[in-house]
Design a protein around this motif. Structure first.
Motif, PDB file in Angstrom:
ATOM      1  N   PHE A 134       0.945   5.708  -1.553  1.00 12.91           N
ATOM      2  CA  PHE A 134       1.595   6.818  -0.846  1.00 12.91           C
ATOM      3  C   PHE A 134       2.778   7.383  -1.637  1.00 12.91           C
ATOM      4  O   PHE A 134       2.804   8.563  -1.975  1.00 12.91           O
ATOM      5  CB  PHE A 134       2.060   6.368   0.545  1.00 12.91           C
ATOM      6  CG  PHE A 134       0.956   6.258   1.561  1.00 12.91           C
ATOM      7  CD1 PHE A 134       0.867   7.142   2.618  1.00 12.91           C
ATOM      8  CD2 PHE A 134      -0.015   5.260   1.466  1.00 12.91           C
ATOM      9  CE1 PHE A 134      -0.149   7.055   3.568  1.00 12.91           C
ATOM     10  CE2 PHE A 134      -1.032   5.157   2.400  1.00 12.91           C
ATOM     11  CZ  PHE A 134      -1.106   6.060   3.452  1.00 12.91           C
ATOM     12  N   ALA A 135       3.779   6.543  -1.909  1.00  9.89           N
ATOM     13  CA  ALA A 135       5.023   7.028  -2.501  1.00  9.89           C
ATOM     14  C   ALA A 135       4.839   7.798  -3.807  1.00  9.89           C
ATOM     15  O   ALA A 135       5.479   8.849  -3.990  1.00  9.89           O
ATOM     16  CB  ALA A 135       5.990   5.855  -2.694  1.00  9.89           C
ATOM     17  N   PRO A 136       3.980   7.340  -4.740  1.00  9.17           N
ATOM     18  CA  PRO A 136       3.887   8.064  -6.019  1.00  9.17           C
ATOM     19  C   PRO A 136       3.332   9.479  -5.889  1.00  9.17           C
ATOM     20  O   PRO A 136       3.459  10.273  -6.828  1.00  9.17           O
ATOM     21  CB  PRO A 136       2.935   7.184  -6.848  1.00  9.17           C
ATOM     22  CG  PRO A 136       2.970   5.836  -6.208  1.00  9.17           C
ATOM     23  CD  PRO A 136       3.164   6.114  -4.746  1.00  9.17           C
ATOM     24  N   PHE A 137       2.727   9.799  -4.737  1.00 10.43           N
ATOM     25  CA  PHE A 137       2.032  11.075  -4.598  1.00 10.43           C
ATOM     26  C   PHE A 137       2.686  12.002  -3.575  1.00 10.43           C
ATOM     27  O   PHE A 137       2.117  13.010  -3.188  1.00 10.43           O
ATOM     28  CB  PHE A 137       0.561  10.821  -4.229  1.00 10.43           C
ATOM     29  CG  PHE A 137      -0.112   9.866  -5.177  1.00 10.43           C
ATOM     30  CD1 PHE A 137      -0.471  10.283  -6.439  1.00 10.43           C
ATOM     31  CD2 PHE A 137      -0.341   8.545  -4.806  1.00 10.43           C
ATOM     32  CE1 PHE A 137      -1.078   9.400  -7.341  1.00 10.43           C
ATOM     33  CE2 PHE A 137      -0.938   7.658  -5.690  1.00 10.43           C
ATOM     34  CZ  PHE A 137      -1.306   8.080  -6.961  1.00 10.43           C
ATOM     35  N   ASN A 138       3.908  11.644  -3.137  1.00 12.52           N
ATOM     36  CA  ASN A 138       4.559  12.448  -2.121  1.00 12.52           C
ATOM     37  C   ASN A 138       4.840  13.864  -2.619  1.00 12.52           C
ATOM     38  O   ASN A 138       4.648  14.839  -1.885  1.00 12.52           O
ATOM     39  CB  ASN A 138       5.861  11.774  -1.674  1.00 12.52           C
ATOM     40  CG  ASN A 138       6.460  12.431  -0.444  1.00 12.52           C
ATOM     41  OD1 ASN A 138       5.759  12.726   0.526  1.00 12.52           O
ATOM     42  ND2 ASN A 138       7.769  12.678  -0.484  1.00 12.52           N
ATOM     43  N   ARG A 139       5.311  13.994  -3.845  1.00 19.51           N
ATOM     44  CA  ARG A 139       5.563  15.323  -4.389  1.00 19.51           C
ATOM     45  C   ARG A 139       4.253  16.049  -4.669  1.00 19.51           C
ATOM     46  O   ARG A 139       4.146  17.265  -4.452  1.00 19.51           O
ATOM     47  CB  ARG A 139       6.393  15.219  -5.660  1.00 19.51           C
ATOM     48  CG  ARG A 139       6.645  16.569  -6.350  1.00 19.51           C
ATOM     49  CD  ARG A 139       7.446  17.512  -5.469  1.00 19.51           C
ATOM     50  NE  ARG A 139       8.857  17.206  -5.467  1.00 19.51           N
ATOM     51  CZ  ARG A 139       9.762  17.827  -4.725  1.00 19.51           C
ATOM     52  NH1 ARG A 139       9.398  18.793  -3.897  1.00 19.51           N
ATOM     53  NH2 ARG A 139      11.039  17.488  -4.760  1.00 19.51           N
ATOM     54  N   ILE A 170       0.838  -1.205   0.000  1.00 19.52           N
ATOM     55  CA  ILE A 170       0.000   0.000   0.000  1.00 19.52           C
ATOM     56  C   ILE A 170       0.867   1.247   0.000  1.00 19.52           C
ATOM     57  O   ILE A 170       0.569   2.229  -0.695  1.00 19.52           O
ATOM     58  CB  ILE A 170      -0.952  -0.010   1.216  1.00 19.52           C
ATOM     59  CG1 ILE A 170      -1.936  -1.174   1.120  1.00 19.52           C
ATOM     60  CG2 ILE A 170      -1.724   1.309   1.311  1.00 19.52           C
ATOM     61  CD1 ILE A 170      -2.790  -1.359   2.366  1.00 19.52           C
ATOM     62  N   ALA A 171       1.937   1.225   0.773  1.00 21.30           N
ATOM     63  CA  ALA A 171       2.843   2.387   0.804  1.00 21.30           C
ATOM     64  C   ALA A 171       3.441   2.631  -0.579  1.00 21.30           C
ATOM     65  O   ALA A 171       3.561   3.778  -1.026  1.00 21.30           O
ATOM     66  CB  ALA A 171       3.943   2.159   1.830  1.00 21.30           C
ATOM     67  N   ALA A 187       6.248   2.056   9.524  1.00 20.84           N
ATOM     68  CA  ALA A 187       7.486   2.642   9.015  1.00 20.84           C
ATOM     69  C   ALA A 187       7.460   2.764   7.497  1.00 20.84           C
ATOM     70  O   ALA A 187       8.004   3.720   6.927  1.00 20.84           O
ATOM     71  CB  ALA A 187       8.687   1.795   9.455  1.00 20.84           C
ATOM     72  N   PHE A 188       6.819   1.823   6.824  1.00 14.90           N
ATOM     73  CA  PHE A 188       6.762   1.878   5.358  1.00 14.90           C
ATOM     74  C   PHE A 188       5.967   3.097   4.886  1.00 14.90           C
ATOM     75  O   PHE A 188       6.327   3.739   3.901  1.00 14.90           O
ATOM     76  CB  PHE A 188       6.141   0.594   4.809  1.00 14.90           C
ATOM     77  CG  PHE A 188       6.994  -0.624   5.005  1.00 14.90           C
ATOM     78  CD1 PHE A 188       8.086  -0.853   4.182  1.00 14.90           C
ATOM     79  CD2 PHE A 188       6.721  -1.536   6.018  1.00 14.90           C
ATOM     80  CE1 PHE A 188       8.888  -1.979   4.363  1.00 14.90           C
ATOM     81  CE2 PHE A 188       7.508  -2.656   6.206  1.00 14.90           C
ATOM     82  CZ  PHE A 188       8.605  -2.880   5.374  1.00 14.90           C
TER      83      PHE A 188
END
Length: 617
Positions: A49-54, A44-45, A110-111
Motif C-alpha cells: 500500500f504505502a509505496p504506491f500512495n502517490r 502488507i500495508a 488502521a495500518f
C-alpha cells in the motif's frame, strides 16, 4: 517512526483487549494471535500500500469505453488484503472467518488507512456483507456475503441520487416486481430497478469477479406512485453480473451501467461513480437464468432484502459501520501527516534560538523542532490523532461488548455506541483534517508542493467531513436524536463512564486539575443540552447543532485523554509516557476551553444564522 507502539499501548495497556480471549467466542485467541494479525497487516500495508500512495493519486481511474482501468498496484493491494483474511476477520469459523474481536480488526485496518486510504481496503465490502449476514436470507448470505468475505466479490452501498443527495426521503429509484412469480426466486423476491445513484465508491472496476450493489429504492403503490418519505424505502441486492444459486457467474451482465467517473480532490485511487440502473444498455432478457426471468419490463435485476419498506433501517447497519470506518480513515490520514511532519521537523534546519545567542548569524541554525511554535503544532497533531485513534478503538471495543457481553453489558454498549457514533465519525474528520493542515504548515512552502506527501493527506482527508453523512447531518443526529433517545439513556450511560474516570483521576495529583476541568465541562454540556430543548421547538434547538457537536466532541476527547493518561501513569517512565501525558495536558489547556464559546450560542438558542434572510447574503 512506527505506529505499532501506540496501537499496542491502546489495545493492551488501556483497553485490555487480551482479556477478550477469556470469552467463548474468542477462546482460540491470545495476545500472540492478535499480534500475529497486526504483524501481517503492518507488513502488507508497508509493502503493498504505502509505496504506491502517490502513484494512485496521480494515475486516476480511467474508463476506456468498456472497463475502468486502475494501476496494477491497486489490484495487487486488493489481492494481498483479501488473501490476509481480513475481509472475514470477525466472522465465524464456519463461514471462513477468524472470529477475531472487532477491536483487533479495526486496529489492523488502521495500518492500511495510514499507508494509503486512496487505494482502499475492504470497508464497504465488509460492511455490505455484514449487513447481509444480519438481514439477508440464508441463500443471500451464502451467495453474496460469503463470496465477499473471500474477496471474490466486492460490495457497495447505493443511497444518494443526483437530485436528492443526503435527502433519502426523496429517493426516486423505483423497483417493480418482475412478473407474477417474482416472490418465488430462490435468491429473494425479484424486482426490476430503474434509477440513478451518485457518489458510489468502488462502483465500477475489475478488481473482483463481481460487484454486489446494495441499493435503496421504492416500490410503487397500486396507483403507480412512489410512497413518500423514508418509510417507503426498500433494500435490494443488485449484482453487476447475475449469478446462480451456487454463486457462479451466469455470463449475463445485469443492467447496471457506468454513467461517469467523479474526479475528486482526494481519494483519487478509488473509483467514485454515477451509476444508471435499468437504462437499457445491458438489457436482461433472461435466457437460461431460471424461471421467471422472461424479460418482462426493462430494468436491472434486484433481489429484495428482508421486508418491504424497511430498507433504510437495514442500511443503517452498514452506514453506522461505515461511519466508524470513515472516522478511522480520517484519524489515520491525520496520523500519517503527523508522522511526516515530525520527521521533517527533526531534520529541517532553520532559524536560531530565542535570546542573545540567536542574534549571532555565524551560529549554526537549529532544527525547527526546537522552536516552541513548531512544538505546539506537533503536540496539537498528536493530541488530535492519538486521541481520535483511542476513540475509534474504544468504539470498536463497545462493538465487541455488544456482541459478546452479558445482556446488561451488551445493552450498555449499544446505548453508548448510539451516542458516540456521530462523534466517532465527525470529530476526527474535522480535527485530524486540522492536523493535516498543521503538517503542511510545519513543512512551510514545501508542504504546498507534491514533493512531500502532506498535501495529499490533506486532500484525501477533506472528503471525510462529507463522507457517510455530512458534518451537519451528524450534528442533527446527535442533538436531535441520540442525546434524547430512550429518555436520554445513552447520554446518561456516557456521563456515568466519564464520572468514573473523573473519580479515578481525582486520586492522582498529576491529573486532578484535569479531572475538575472535565467535570465542569460535563456540567456545561448537560446544561446546554437542556437549554437547547427548553422550548421544545426543534427549529430553535437545532439551529446551532454543529457548535453543540463540536463542544460535545471535545468533551468526549478530553475524557478519552484523561482515561488514557490514567493508563499511561501505570507504565514505566519513558519518552512515550511523557508524550502521552503532555498530549493530555495540551488538550486540557488548549482545546477543552474552546467549548465555552460553542455552547454559548447553543444555550441562548441564538437564531442569527437560522433567521437571516436569503437576500442578505
Amino acid at each position: 517512526m512506527s505506529l505499532r507502539p501506540t496501537v499496542d499501548f491502546l489495545l493492551y495497556d488501556w483497553l485490555g483487549v487480551q482479556t477478550l480471549s477469556e470469552r467463548a467466542r474468542f477462546a482460540d485467541h491470545s495476545r500472540e494471535t492478535f499480534d500475529a494479525v497486526l504483524d501481517t497487516c503492518e507488513r502488507i500495508a508497508r509493502e503493498k500500500f504505502a509505496p504506491f500512495n502517490r502513484l494512485v493519486d496521480t494515475q486516476e481511474p480511467q474508463f476506456d469505453g468498456e472497463k475502468v482501468i486502475l494501476p496494477q498496484a491497486t489490484k495487487d493491494a486488493w489481492d494481498a488484503y483479501a488473501a490476509s483474511g481480513m475481509l472475514s476477520a470477525a466472522q465465524d469459523h464456519d463461514v471462513g472467518g477468524m472470529q477475531l474481536p472487532y477491536t483487533v480488526e479495526a486496529a489492523g485496518n488502521a495500518f492500511f488507512a495510514m499507508a494509503s486510504v486512496s487505494i482502499g481496503a475492504g470497508m464497504l465490502t465488509v460492511g455490505n456483507a455484514n449487513l447481509l449476514m444480519a438481514h439477508g436470507s440464508p441463500l443471500q448470505r451464502e451467495v453474496f456475503a460469503r463470496n465477499a468475505f473471500s474477496g471474490r466479490f466486492s460490495g457497495t452501498m447505493c443511497l444518494s441520487e443526483p437530485q436528492a443527495g443526503s435527502s433519502l426521503s426523496d429517493v426516486a429509484t423505483r423497483a417493480t416486481p418482475d412478473g407474477e412469480g417474482f416472490e418465488a426466486d430462490p435468491l429473494g423476491p425479484r424486482y426490476r430497478l430503474r434509477g440513478n445513484k451518485m457518489w458510489i465508491s468502488a462502483g465500477e472496476h475489475e478488481l473482483t469477479e463481481n460487484i454486489v450493489h446494495l441499493v435503496l429504492a421504492k416500490i410503487p403503490g397500486p396507483d403507480g406512485k412512489l410512497p413518500p418519505g423514508v418509510k417507503g424505502i426498500s433494500l435490494f441486492i443488485v449484482p453487476k453480473k447475475l449469478v446462480d444459486t451456487q454463486g457462479r457467474l451466469t455470463g449475463v451482465r445485469n443492467d447496471v451501467a457506468l454513467a461517469g467517473l467523479n474526479h475528486k480532490c482526494g481519494w483519487r485511487g478509488t473509483t467514485n461513480t454515477l451509476l444508471n440502473f435499468g437504462e437499457g444498455r445491458f438489457p436482461v432478457q433472461g435466457e437460461g437464468l431460471g424461471a421467471g426471468l422472461d424479460g418482462r419490463g426493462a430494468g436491472a435485476i434486484g433481489y429484495r432484502v428482508g421486508e418491504p419498506g424497511k430498507g433504510l433501517s437495514y442500511m443503517f447497519h452498514m452506514m453506522n459501520e461505515a461511519r466508524i470506518g470513515v472516522g478511522m480513515a480520517a484519524t489515520m490520514l491525520g496520523m500519517a501527516g503527523y508522522h511526516a511532519s515530525l520527521d521533517y521537523a527533526k531534520t529541517r534546519p532553520q532559524g536560531r534560538p530565542m535570546g542573545p545567542a540567536g542574534k549571532d548569524p555565524t551560529q549554526p541554525q537549529v532544527r525547527i523542532i526546537e522552536h516552541a511554535d513548531v512544538k505546539r503544532m506537533l503536540l496539537a497533531q498528536k493530541a488530535y490523532c492519538e486521541g481520535a485513534l483511542a476513540l475509534e478503538l474504544y468504539c470498536a471495543r463497545l462493538v465487541d461488548e455488544q456482541r459478546t457481553g452479558d445482556a446488561a453489558a451488551a445493552d450498555d454498549a449499544r446505548l453508548l455506541l448510539e451516542v458516540l457514533t456521530p462523534i466517532a465519525k465527525s470529530w476526527p474528520s474535522e480535527w485530524c483534517l486540522e492536523a493535516n493542515s498543521l503538517a503542511i504548515q510545519i513543512h512551510g512552502g514545501y508542504g504546498y508542493t507534491r514533493d512531500f506527501p502532506v498535501e495529499q493527506y490533506w486532500r484525501d482527508n477533506r472528503l471525510n467531513m462529507i463522507h457517510e453523512g455530512t458534518h451537519g447531518i451528524q450534528a442533527l443526529d446527535l442533538l436531535g436524536r441520540k442525546v434524547l433517545m430512550e429518555n436520554g439513556q445513552g447520554l446518561q450511560r456516557l456521563v456515568a463512564r466519564m464520572q468514573g474516570t473523573i473519580a479515578r483521576a481525582m486520586q492522582r495529583p498529576e491529573l486532578a486539575a484535569h479531572a475538575q476541568a472535565l467535570a465542569q465541562a460535563l456540567q456545561q454540556v448537560g446544561a446546554a443540552t437542556q437549554a437547547a430543548w427548553a422550548t421544545g421547538q426543534p427549529t430553535e434547538a437545532l439551529a446551532n447543532a454543529v457548535p453543540y457537536m463540536q463542544a460535545f466532541g471535545h468533551t468526549v476527547l478530553a475524557w478519552i485523554w484523561l482515561d488514557v493518561a490514567l493508563a499511561a501513569l501505570l507504565a514505566a517512565p519513558s519518552p512515550a509516557r511523557q508524550g502521552r501525558l503532555a498530549a493530555c495536558r495540551y488538550f486540557f489547556h488548549y482545546e477543552l476551553p474552546k467549548i465555552g464559546a460553542w455552547l454559548q450560542v447553543v444555550t441562548q438558542r441564538d437564531m442569527t444564522c437560522a433567521e437571516l434572510a436569503e437576500d442578505a447574503f
